[in-house]
Design a protein around this motif. Structure first.
Motif, PDB file in Angstrom:
ATOM      1  N   MET A   1       0.836  -1.177   0.000  1.00 26.00           N
ATOM      2  CA  MET A   1       0.000   0.000   0.000  1.00 26.00           C
ATOM      3  C   MET A   1       0.888   1.251   0.000  1.00 26.00           C
ATOM      4  O   MET A   1       1.924   1.283   0.665  1.00 26.00           O
ATOM      5  CB  MET A   1      -0.894  -0.001   1.238  1.00 26.00           C
ATOM      6  CG  MET A   1      -1.596   1.309   1.431  1.00 26.00           C
ATOM      7  SD  MET A   1      -2.524   1.582   2.965  1.00 26.00           S
ATOM      8  CE  MET A   1      -2.539   0.092   3.822  1.00 26.00           C
ATOM      9  N   ILE A   2       0.449   2.258  -0.747  1.00 25.63           N
ATOM     10  CA  ILE A   2       1.104   3.562  -0.717  1.00 25.63           C
ATOM     11  C   ILE A   2       0.464   4.365   0.404  1.00 25.63           C
ATOM     12  O   ILE A   2      -0.762   4.428   0.518  1.00 25.63           O
ATOM     13  CB  ILE A   2       0.940   4.308  -2.053  1.00 25.63           C
ATOM     14  CG1 ILE A   2       1.591   3.536  -3.194  1.00 25.63           C
ATOM     15  CG2 ILE A   2       1.525   5.722  -1.950  1.00 25.63           C
ATOM     16  CD1 ILE A   2       1.294   4.101  -4.566  1.00 25.63           C
ATOM     17  N   HIS A   3       1.284   4.977   1.233  1.00 30.02           N
ATOM     18  CA  HIS A   3       0.798   5.794   2.329  1.00 30.02           C
ATOM     19  C   HIS A   3       1.252   7.234   2.093  1.00 30.02           C
ATOM     20  O   HIS A   3       2.452   7.490   1.981  1.00 30.02           O
ATOM     21  CB  HIS A   3       1.345   5.276   3.667  1.00 30.02           C
ATOM     22  CG  HIS A   3       0.811   5.996   4.842  1.00 30.02           C
ATOM     23  ND1 HIS A   3       1.613   6.709   5.690  1.00 30.02           N
ATOM     24  CD2 HIS A   3      -0.448   6.140   5.331  1.00 30.02           C
ATOM     25  CE1 HIS A   3       0.877   7.253   6.637  1.00 30.02           C
ATOM     26  NE2 HIS A   3      -0.376   6.922   6.436  1.00 30.02           N
ATOM     27  N   VAL A   4       0.288   8.141   1.982  1.00 27.52           N
ATOM     28  CA  VAL A   4       0.576   9.570   1.791  1.00 27.52           C
ATOM     29  C   VAL A   4       0.115  10.298   3.035  1.00 27.52           C
ATOM     30  O   VAL A   4      -1.014  10.116   3.495  1.00 27.52           O
ATOM     31  CB  VAL A   4      -0.172  10.137   0.556  1.00 27.52           C
ATOM     32  CG1 VAL A   4       0.070  11.634   0.427  1.00 27.52           C
ATOM     33  CG2 VAL A   4       0.255   9.421  -0.711  1.00 27.52           C
ATOM     34  N   LYS A   5       1.000  11.112   3.589  1.00 25.19           N
ATOM     35  CA  LYS A   5       0.654  11.895   4.777  1.00 25.19           C
ATOM     36  C   LYS A   5       0.962  13.365   4.494  1.00 25.19           C
ATOM     37  O   LYS A   5       2.051  13.686   4.010  1.00 25.19           O
ATOM     38  CB  LYS A   5       1.453  11.426   5.994  1.00 25.19           C
ATOM     39  CG  LYS A   5       1.107  12.188   7.249  1.00 25.19           C
ATOM     40  CD  LYS A   5       1.867  11.674   8.442  1.00 25.19           C
ATOM     41  CE  LYS A   5       1.493  12.472   9.682  1.00 25.19           C
ATOM     42  NZ  LYS A   5       2.247  12.036  10.843  1.00 25.19           N
ATOM     43  N   THR A   6       0.003  14.223   4.786  1.00 25.26           N
ATOM     44  CA  THR A   6       0.227  15.660   4.631  1.00 25.26           C
ATOM     45  C   THR A   6       0.178  16.336   5.993  1.00 25.26           C
ATOM     46  O   THR A   6      -0.491  15.866   6.917  1.00 25.26           O
ATOM     47  CB  THR A   6      -0.841  16.312   3.731  1.00 25.26           C
ATOM     48  OG1 THR A   6      -2.120  16.157   4.336  1.00 25.26           O
ATOM     49  CG2 THR A   6      -0.835  15.709   2.347  1.00 25.26           C
ATOM     50  N   VAL A   7       0.904  17.431   6.093  1.00 26.17           N
ATOM     51  CA  VAL A   7       0.899  18.245   7.300  1.00 26.17           C
ATOM     52  C   VAL A   7       0.505  19.652   6.890  1.00 26.17           C
ATOM     53  O   VAL A   7       1.100  20.232   5.974  1.00 26.17           O
ATOM     54  CB  VAL A   7       2.289  18.262   7.986  1.00 26.17           C
ATOM     55  CG1 VAL A   7       2.300  19.199   9.178  1.00 26.17           C
ATOM     56  CG2 VAL A   7       2.694  16.852   8.393  1.00 26.17           C
ATOM     57  N   LYS A   8      -0.514  20.183   7.568  1.00 25.07           N
ATOM     58  CA  LYS A   8      -0.976  21.544   7.305  1.00 25.07           C
ATOM     59  C   LYS A   8      -0.847  22.365   8.584  1.00 25.07           C
ATOM     60  O   LYS A   8      -0.973  21.832   9.692  1.00 25.07           O
ATOM     61  CB  LYS A   8      -2.436  21.554   6.856  1.00 25.07           C
ATOM     62  CG  LYS A   8      -2.663  21.012   5.464  1.00 25.07           C
ATOM     63  CD  LYS A   8      -4.130  20.988   5.131  1.00 25.07           C
ATOM     64  CE  LYS A   8      -4.468  22.122   4.201  1.00 25.07           C
ATOM     65  NZ  LYS A   8      -5.872  22.056   3.734  1.00 25.07           N
ATOM     66  N   LYS A   9      -0.604  23.654   8.386  1.00 28.45           N
ATOM     67  CA  LYS A   9      -0.539  24.586   9.510  1.00 28.45           C
ATOM     68  C   LYS A   9      -1.303  25.834   9.098  1.00 28.45           C
ATOM     69  O   LYS A   9      -1.015  26.408   8.041  1.00 28.45           O
ATOM     70  CB  LYS A   9       0.919  24.927   9.834  1.00 28.45           C
ATOM     71  CG  LYS A   9       1.096  25.855  11.008  1.00 28.45           C
ATOM     72  CD  LYS A   9       2.571  26.103  11.270  1.00 28.45           C
ATOM     73  CE  LYS A   9       2.771  27.105  12.379  1.00 28.45           C
ATOM     74  NZ  LYS A   9       4.195  27.408  12.559  1.00 28.45           N
ATOM     75  N   ASN A  10      -2.281  26.209   9.903  1.00 25.85           N
ATOM     76  CA  ASN A  10      -3.117  27.373   9.603  1.00 25.85           C
ATOM     77  C   ASN A  10      -3.729  27.285   8.206  1.00 25.85           C
ATOM     78  O   ASN A  10      -3.783  28.261   7.458  1.00 25.85           O
ATOM     79  CB  ASN A  10      -2.330  28.676   9.754  1.00 25.85           C
ATOM     80  CG  ASN A  10      -1.818  28.885  11.156  1.00 25.85           C
ATOM     81  OD1 ASN A  10      -2.500  28.534  12.133  1.00 25.85           O
ATOM     82  ND2 ASN A  10      -0.626  29.422  11.291  1.00 25.85           N
ATOM     83  N   GLY A  11      -4.168  26.090   7.827  1.00 29.00           N
ATOM     84  CA  GLY A  11      -4.822  25.889   6.547  1.00 29.00           C
ATOM     85  C   GLY A  11      -3.901  25.808   5.343  1.00 29.00           C
ATOM     86  O   GLY A  11      -4.365  25.708   4.218  1.00 29.00           O
ATOM     87  N   GLN A  12      -2.586  25.857   5.572  1.00 26.72           N
ATOM     88  CA  GLN A  12      -1.633  25.784   4.464  1.00 26.72           C
ATOM     89  C   GLN A  12      -0.793  24.517   4.594  1.00 26.72           C
ATOM     90  O   GLN A  12      -0.382  24.136   5.679  1.00 26.72           O
ATOM     91  CB  GLN A  12      -0.702  27.000   4.466  1.00 26.72           C
ATOM     92  CG  GLN A  12      -1.412  28.293   4.148  1.00 26.72           C
ATOM     93  CD  GLN A  12      -0.423  29.435   4.037  1.00 26.72           C
ATOM     94  OE1 GLN A  12       0.564  29.491   4.753  1.00 26.72           O
ATOM     95  NE2 GLN A  12      -0.706  30.343   3.127  1.00 26.72           N
TER      96      GLN A  12
END
Length: 104
Positions: free
Chosen positions: A1-12
């Motif tokens: 499985m491909i695992h994609v993780k994003t991190v956002k701060k203050n909507g960006q």
């Protein structure tokens, strides 16, 4: 499985990481891996071409492992990241959680 993780701060968006392989088909024939690769590479190329945003990229064995903005994130770059996440979400819906997991 491909695992994609994003991190956002203050909507960006601040960064995203990618790990694993879809395992949908044999190497060279895996359309889920191909779709994810095309979407990610196009997003990064678009951010580089159409914005002035600074970033760092960790690539290993020709694969993008992580990508991080190193300063302020422009409205254009944030929109391009939204577009990337939309495309990845559509791939996940089409082929299932067994091949692509997205963590927002």
């Amino acid at each position: 499985m491909i695992h994609v993780k994003t991190v956002k701060k203050n909507g960006q968006y601040q960064r995203f990481t990618i790990d694993g392989h879809a395992g949908y088909a044999d190497p060279g024939e895996d359309i889920v891996c191909a779709a994810v690769s095309v979407l990610v590479i196009n997003a990064i190329n678009s951010i580089e071409k159409f914005t002035e945003d600074a970033y760092t990229c960790d690539c290993q064995d020709g694969m993008i492992k992580s990508w991080e903005f190193s300063g302020e994130v422009s409205e254009k770059a944030n929109l391009l990241m939204d577009s990337l996440m939309l495309g990845l979400s559509d791939v996940q819906k089409a082929y299932g959680d067994a091949y692509l997991k997205i963590e927002l």
